[in-house]
Design a protein around this motif. Structure first.
Motif, mmCIF file in Angstrom:
data_model
loop_
_atom_site.group_PDB
_atom_site.id
_atom_site.type_symbol
_atom_site.label_atom_id
_atom_site.label_comp_id
_atom_site.label_asym_id
_atom_site.label_seq_id
_atom_site.Cartn_x
_atom_site.Cartn_y
_atom_site.Cartn_z
ATOM 1 N N MET A 123 0.852 -1.209 0.000
ATOM 2 C CA MET A 123 0.000 0.000 0.000
ATOM 3 C C MET A 123 0.880 1.248 0.000
ATOM 4 O O MET A 123 1.695 1.446 0.895
ATOM 5 C CB MET A 123 -0.915 -0.032 1.227
ATOM 6 N N ILE A 124 0.666 2.060 -1.009
ATOM 7 C CA ILE A 124 1.466 3.280 -1.123
ATOM 8 C C ILE A 124 0.834 4.397 -0.281
ATOM 9 O O ILE A 124 -0.385 4.506 -0.206
ATOM 10 C CB ILE A 124 1.623 3.685 -2.608
ATOM 11 N N GLU A 125 1.697 5.184 0.365
ATOM 12 C CA GLU A 125 1.179 6.231 1.265
ATOM 13 C C GLU A 125 1.239 7.619 0.667
ATOM 14 O O GLU A 125 2.177 7.965 -0.047
ATOM 15 C CB GLU A 125 1.981 6.212 2.577
ATOM 16 N N LYS A 126 0.254 8.414 1.020
ATOM 17 C CA LYS A 126 0.232 9.831 0.661
ATOM 18 C C LYS A 126 1.473 10.523 1.202
ATOM 19 O O LYS A 126 1.945 10.209 2.296
ATOM 20 C CB LYS A 126 -0.954 10.504 1.370
ATOM 21 N N LEU A 127 1.975 11.505 0.465
ATOM 22 C CA LEU A 127 3.052 12.336 0.993
ATOM 23 C C LEU A 127 2.495 13.217 2.114
ATOM 24 O O LEU A 127 1.324 13.612 2.081
ATOM 25 C CB LEU A 127 3.614 13.232 -0.117
ATOM 26 N N SER A 128 3.340 13.537 3.081
ATOM 27 C CA SER A 128 2.941 14.508 4.117
ATOM 28 C C SER A 128 2.847 15.888 3.459
ATOM 29 O O SER A 128 3.361 16.096 2.354
ATOM 30 C CB SER A 128 3.990 14.541 5.221
ATOM 31 N N SER A 129 2.222 16.828 4.128
ATOM 32 C CA SER A 129 2.102 18.197 3.583
ATOM 33 C C SER A 129 3.468 18.782 3.255
ATOM 34 O O SER A 129 3.651 19.433 2.226
ATOM 35 C CB SER A 129 1.409 19.115 4.584
ATOM 36 N N GLU A 130 4.443 18.535 4.139
ATOM 37 C CA GLU A 130 5.786 19.097 3.927
ATOM 38 C C GLU A 130 6.455 18.447 2.720
ATOM 39 O O GLU A 130 7.029 19.124 1.874
ATOM 40 C CB GLU A 130 6.676 18.899 5.173
ATOM 41 N N ARG A 148 4.610 8.180 -6.517
ATOM 42 C CA ARG A 148 4.347 7.786 -7.925
ATOM 43 C C ARG A 148 3.961 8.979 -8.794
ATOM 44 O O ARG A 148 4.352 9.067 -9.952
ATOM 45 C CB ARG A 148 3.178 6.790 -7.980
ATOM 46 N N ASP A 149 3.144 9.860 -8.215
ATOM 47 C CA ASP A 149 2.735 11.059 -8.967
ATOM 48 C C ASP A 149 3.940 11.953 -9.242
ATOM 49 O O ASP A 149 4.083 12.497 -10.338
ATOM 50 C CB ASP A 149 1.678 11.845 -8.170
ATOM 51 N N ILE A 150 4.792 12.073 -8.240
ATOM 52 C CA ILE A 150 5.983 12.916 -8.399
ATOM 53 C C ILE A 150 6.903 12.328 -9.473
ATOM 54 O O ILE A 150 7.418 13.063 -10.328
ATOM 55 C CB ILE A 150 6.741 13.061 -7.050
ATOM 56 N N ALA A 188 -4.347 5.858 -2.729
ATOM 57 C CA ALA A 188 -3.920 6.566 -1.512
ATOM 58 C C ALA A 188 -4.785 7.795 -1.265
ATOM 59 O O ALA A 188 -4.617 8.477 -0.260
ATOM 60 C CB ALA A 188 -2.463 6.984 -1.642
ATOM 61 N N ASN A 189 -5.684 8.062 -2.212
ATOM 62 C CA ASN A 189 -6.557 9.236 -2.128
ATOM 63 C C ASN A 189 -5.748 10.533 -1.981
ATOM 64 O O ASN A 189 -6.075 11.396 -1.170
ATOM 65 C CB ASN A 189 -7.550 9.046 -0.967
#
Lengths: 98, 98
Positions: free
Chosen positions: B1-8, B83-85, B77-78
């Motif tokens: 499961m891939i995780e969302k990046l933190s805001s920073e 991956r997007d980067i 990951a909503n």
């Protein structure tokens, strides 16, 4: 200069197409297509792209994964012309696997 | 499961990309690109499509003639993930002619 179809021509032609709808608020038609996966969707788009370039008449389209939404209109005529119908027919044929 | 990046992480990564903006109302980023003509725009899309398939990470995109608008987000990951980067970086490189 290519001319817009008359209301009667337009209605008759669109009735012979497969799944095309009028776009609200614009003189344009659209069709939504669903494929098995991205490979199939983008393969379809590539066939349409080559045809569009040959016709010098290009779609407006949106793709996400296996979904493609295509909008056709003739900017020069500010509406639907025979070119849109020809490109729509080609799209219908390959979408039907012909 | 891939995780969302933190805001920073997200802010830092996006600042290093070329012309990507946050999408209003969604955890997604987008970039608008303008090419010389349809041939160049669809050629670019084809390169991105092959890369996307290799990564198993696909864009949402809209094309009309020489314009392409690409939206990236990771549905699983909503939000925005590494991956997007990675896909955005590839897009930036080929858009810059590298």
């Amino acid at each position: 200069m290519i001319e817009k179809l008359s209301s009667e021509q337009r209605a008759t032609q669109i009735a012979q197409l497969d799944g095309w709808q009028n776009v609200e608020g614009r003189d344009a038609i659209k069709r939504q297509l669903k494929f098995a996966d991205f490979n199939e969707a983008f393969g379809f788009m590539t066939r349409v792209a080559i045809k569009a370039q040959e016709m010098d008449h290009h779609p407006e389209w949106f793709n996400v994964y296996s979904n493609v939404e295509i909008t056709l209109s003739t900017h020069d005529a500010n509406g639907i012309t025979e070119r849109d119908i020809r490109l729509a027919r080609f799209i219908d044929e390959i979408a039907a696997g012909k």
